[in-house]
Design an enzyme around this catalytic site. Structure first.
Site, PDB file in Angstrom:
ATOM      1  N   LYS A   1     -18.312  -5.911  53.036  1.00  0.00           N
ATOM      2  CA  LYS A   1     -17.268  -4.901  52.760  1.00  0.00           C
ATOM      3  C   LYS A   1     -17.227  -4.697  51.247  1.00  0.00           C
ATOM      4  CE  LYS A   1     -13.429  -4.174  51.426  1.00  0.00           C
ATOM      5  NZ  LYS A   1     -13.237  -3.070  50.436  1.00  0.00           N
TER       6      LYS A   1
ATOM      7  N   GLY B   1     -13.136 -10.883  42.968  1.00  0.00           N
ATOM      8  CA  GLY B   1     -12.114  -9.869  42.709  1.00  0.00           C
ATOM      9  C   GLY B   1     -10.968 -10.459  41.913  1.00  0.00           C
ATOM     10  N   SER B   2      -9.797  -9.854  42.084  1.00  0.00           N
ATOM     11  CA  SER B   2      -8.640 -10.230  41.280  1.00  0.00           C
ATOM     12  C   SER B   2      -7.994 -11.522  41.801  1.00  0.00           C
ATOM     13  CB  SER B   2      -7.613  -9.108  41.333  1.00  0.00           C
ATOM     14  OG  SER B   2      -7.207  -8.910  42.670  1.00  0.00           O
ATOM     15  N   ASN B   3      -7.201 -12.147  40.938  1.00  0.00           N
ATOM     16  CA  ASN B   3      -6.507 -13.374  41.343  1.00  0.00           C
ATOM     17  C   ASN B   3      -5.530 -13.146  42.470  1.00  0.00           C
ATOM     18  OD1 ASN B   3      -7.677 -14.407  38.909  1.00  0.00           O
ATOM     19  ND2 ASN B   3      -6.284 -16.115  39.269  1.00  0.00           N
TER      20      ASN B   3
ATOM     21  N   VAL C   1      -5.493 -10.855  44.880  1.00  0.00           N
ATOM     22  CA  VAL C   1      -6.134 -10.732  46.200  1.00  0.00           C
ATOM     23  C   VAL C   1      -6.824 -12.061  46.563  1.00  0.00           C
ATOM     24  CG1 VAL C   1      -7.791  -9.439  47.601  1.00  0.00           C
ATOM     25  CG2 VAL C   1      -6.387  -8.231  45.931  1.00  0.00           C
TER      26      VAL C   1
ATOM     27  N   GLU D   1     -14.377 -15.998  43.259  1.00  0.00           N
ATOM     28  CA  GLU D   1     -14.684 -15.770  41.841  1.00  0.00           C
ATOM     29  C   GLU D   1     -13.664 -14.762  41.336  1.00  0.00           C
ATOM     30  OE1 GLU D   1     -16.742 -17.277  40.011  1.00  0.00           O
ATOM     31  OE2 GLU D   1     -17.949 -18.303  41.508  1.00  0.00           O
TER      32      GLU D   1
ATOM     33  N   CYS E   1     -15.807  -9.502  34.311  1.00  0.00           N
ATOM     34  CA  CYS E   1     -15.001 -10.717  34.478  1.00  0.00           C
ATOM     35  C   CYS E   1     -15.209 -11.652  33.299  1.00  0.00           C
ATOM     36  CB  CYS E   1     -15.364 -11.409  35.780  1.00  0.00           C
ATOM     37  SG  CYS E   1     -17.120 -11.691  35.942  1.00  0.00           S
TER      38      CYS E   1
ATOM     39  N   GLU F   1      -5.089 -11.047  32.147  1.00  0.00           N
ATOM     40  CA  GLU F   1      -6.310 -10.251  32.183  1.00  0.00           C
ATOM     41  C   GLU F   1      -5.937  -8.771  32.127  1.00  0.00           C
ATOM     42  OE1 GLU F   1      -8.667  -9.970  35.878  1.00  0.00           O
ATOM     43  OE2 GLU F   1     -10.406 -10.509  34.663  1.00  0.00           O
TER      44      GLU F   1
END
Ligand code: NAP
Ligand code: MG
Length: 502
Positions: A183, A236-238, A240, A258, A292, A393
């Site tokens: 996905k 992705g983001s923290n 999510v 990650e 990142c 971030e």
């Protein structure tokens, strides 16, 4: 089925890839894929329902029974062909990537190159994937540990490395005998499709790689909850990432996360300043700060601080914004309008916190820039480690300079954030270098280079809030995408009891 929307001429119509067939999503719901530099619509993208994703999982689950028994060197032969096709199409893929997500062409080529490197590296693993043999404590007994495939891998990726990140995940997964439901990020569907087309052309059997387009909250969610998905590899983001950990954790899936970073370059009093400036500008403003591993903080020794800031400001002022396909562009757009607005909110927070904005600030809208989503390369000085712009971030072309007295303070500031992905130090002093290696809390560490530039055969990932302790790439990837099986073969012909029969 009657309600099919018309696709304008010149626009690419994407489809899901399930069991070797290119198929529309249920009800043929679609959204647009937009070029962030020009606002042009470049593709129409299916929005999968939960049932579409369940079908893909079903196919991957059934295909696993066959794929896990294909010898790994045979699986790897397909990966060599994938690598060759990626190499042949590198320029075309790079241009598509720039159109789809904005990074300048030279960086888009690098993104594809990571995929090429990973293909050949993982193809080699098809003839290695080493386990180990070891002596048994009992006579006439053999002991070994081998790698088993795990099952269906749910692969969920972000938009900022639309080729590299999917290859880091899908290549080891497939070579090691797992099947995949992929996905990709909503913002970069076209590059995901190009990768899957290459798998198909390379001869990957139907059902091993399945692609479902759609939102995280609908399509992604199914991967987290379905029991047949045995591992989730997420970048992705923290925010999510935490949700992924809790949802997929309930099903006892193997989960690799990650997540974000707040990476710093430390510039010591003995640094080669020309080199440090090159490293800082490349790692802070490349990909418009949306890596990142992007440098988001410069931790400057007080002895060189003023000189560094003056020269850095002069460099940042020269950076030219524009479409990444143009030779004249240094910094491309950010991914979409929402991202530009979120970056701008951080810049306002920085000003309100009392930092000095010495260059940039604001969404750029002069001339052609108005059609896209561009943020001016921005530099803050006088930043204190406790300010939000020094801790959170931002994921845009915004850099904060923090002044420190000495090496120990530099280490404290570097480590004083919840993230730990990449750090860098510019110094000529070998003793300091080794202290930095020992004391900086990060998964990646660069000496006399910026915070970006990982090579695919070394482990990649971060400590603390950047992840959950797994690494991608290198041999570390094998450990995530395979399960250890310890095997004991007793050829003594009698019952031998470990720990009991001496
Ligand atoms: P994101 O918003 O967290 O999205 C990442 C992926 O998760 C997308 O495919 C997204 O789908 C999907 N997703 C969203 N909600 C979900 C849900 N409820 N269930 C399952 N999947 C869901 O991140 P992003 O904005 O794309 O990427 C930027 C972030 O990635 C930054 O924080 C950056 O630091 C991080 N990143 C980390 C690394 C690393 O290796 N450490 C590398 C690159 C990027 P949609 O696109 O449909 O929302
Ligand atoms: Mg997103």
């Amino acid at each position: 089925m009657g309600c099919r929307p018309r696709i304008p001429a010149g626009m690419v119509e994407l489809r899901n890839y399930i069991g070797g067939n290119w198929v529309d999503a249920e009800g043929n719901r679609r959204i647009d894929d937009v070029n962030p530099a020009t606002g042009e619509i470049i593709a129409s993208v299916p929005q999968s329902s939960a049932a579409d994703v369940a079908r893909a999982i079903d196919v991957a689950h059934k295909t696993f029974e066959h794929w896990r028994k294909v010898p790994a060197p045979k699986r790897a032969e397909i990966m060599y062909r994938v690598g060759t096709l990626l190499r042949e199409r590198k320029e075309d893929l790079a241009r598509k990537m720039t159109r789809e997500m904005g990074k300048v062409l030279v960086e888009a080529r690098g993104d594809v190159q990571e995929g090429i490197d990973m293909a050949f590296y993982m193809a080699g693993e098809g003839r290695r994937a080493f386990g180990h043999t070891t002596p048994s404590e009992l006579p006439n007994k053999f002991a070994m540990a081998v790698r088993d495939p795990i099952g269906v891998a749910g692969i969920i990726t972000p938009w900022n490395f639309p080729m590299a990140i999917p290859t880091w995940k899908t290549f080891p997964a497939i070579v090691l005998g797992n099947t995949v439901v992929f996905k990709p990020a909503t913002d970069t569907p076209m590059l995901a499709l190009e990768l899957v087309k290459i798998f198909e052309e390379a001869g990957l059997p139907p059902g091993v790689m399945n692609l479902v387009f759609g939102s995280g909250s609908v399509a992604g969610e199914v991967l987290l909850k379905d029991e047949r998905v045995r591992l989730i590899s997420f970048t992705g983001s923290n925010e999510v990432g935490r949700h992924v950990a809790s949802e997929a954790g309930l099903g006892l899936k193997r989960i690799s996360l990650e997540l974000g970073g707040k990476n710093a370059v430390i510039v010591m009093d003995d640094a080669d300043l020309d080199l440090a400036l090159d490293g800082i500008v490349w790692s802070a403003y490349g990909t418009s700060g949306q890596r990142c591993t992007a440098c988001s903080r410069v931790i400057a020794h007080e002895a060189i601080h003023d000189q560094l800031v003056e020269r850095l400001a002069a460099r940042v002022k020269t950076l030219r914004l524009g479409d990444g396909l143009l030779e004249t562009t240094d910094v491309g757009p950010v991914i979409n309008r929402g991202a530009a607005e979120s970056i701008d909110r951080y810049v306002e927070i920085g000003k309100a916190e009392g930092a000095q904005m010495v260059v940039g600030g604001g969404i750029a809208s002069e001339g052609d820039l108005a059609k896209g989503s561009f943020y001016r390369p921005t530099l803050f000085t006088g930043v204190r480690p406790d300010m939000r712009i020094a801790k959170e971030e931002i994921f845009g072309p915004v850099l904060s300079v923090i002044k420190v007295k000495d090496f120990d303070e530099a280490v404290r500031v570097n480590n004083g954030v919840t993230y730990g992905l990449s750090s860098s130090i510019f110094t000529q002093d070998v003793n300091r270098v080794f202290r930095a290696i020992r004391d900086l809390e990060s998964g990646l560490l660069y000496v006399n280079a910026g915070t970006t530039g990982a090579e695919i055969h070394l482990p990649f990932g971060g400590v603390k809030g950047t992840g959950n302790g797994h690494r991608e790439a290198g041999v570390a990837a094998l450990d995530f995408f395979s399960e250890w099986k310890s095997v004991y073969i007793d050829y003594s012909g009698q019952l031998q009891r470990a720990q009991i029969d001496a």
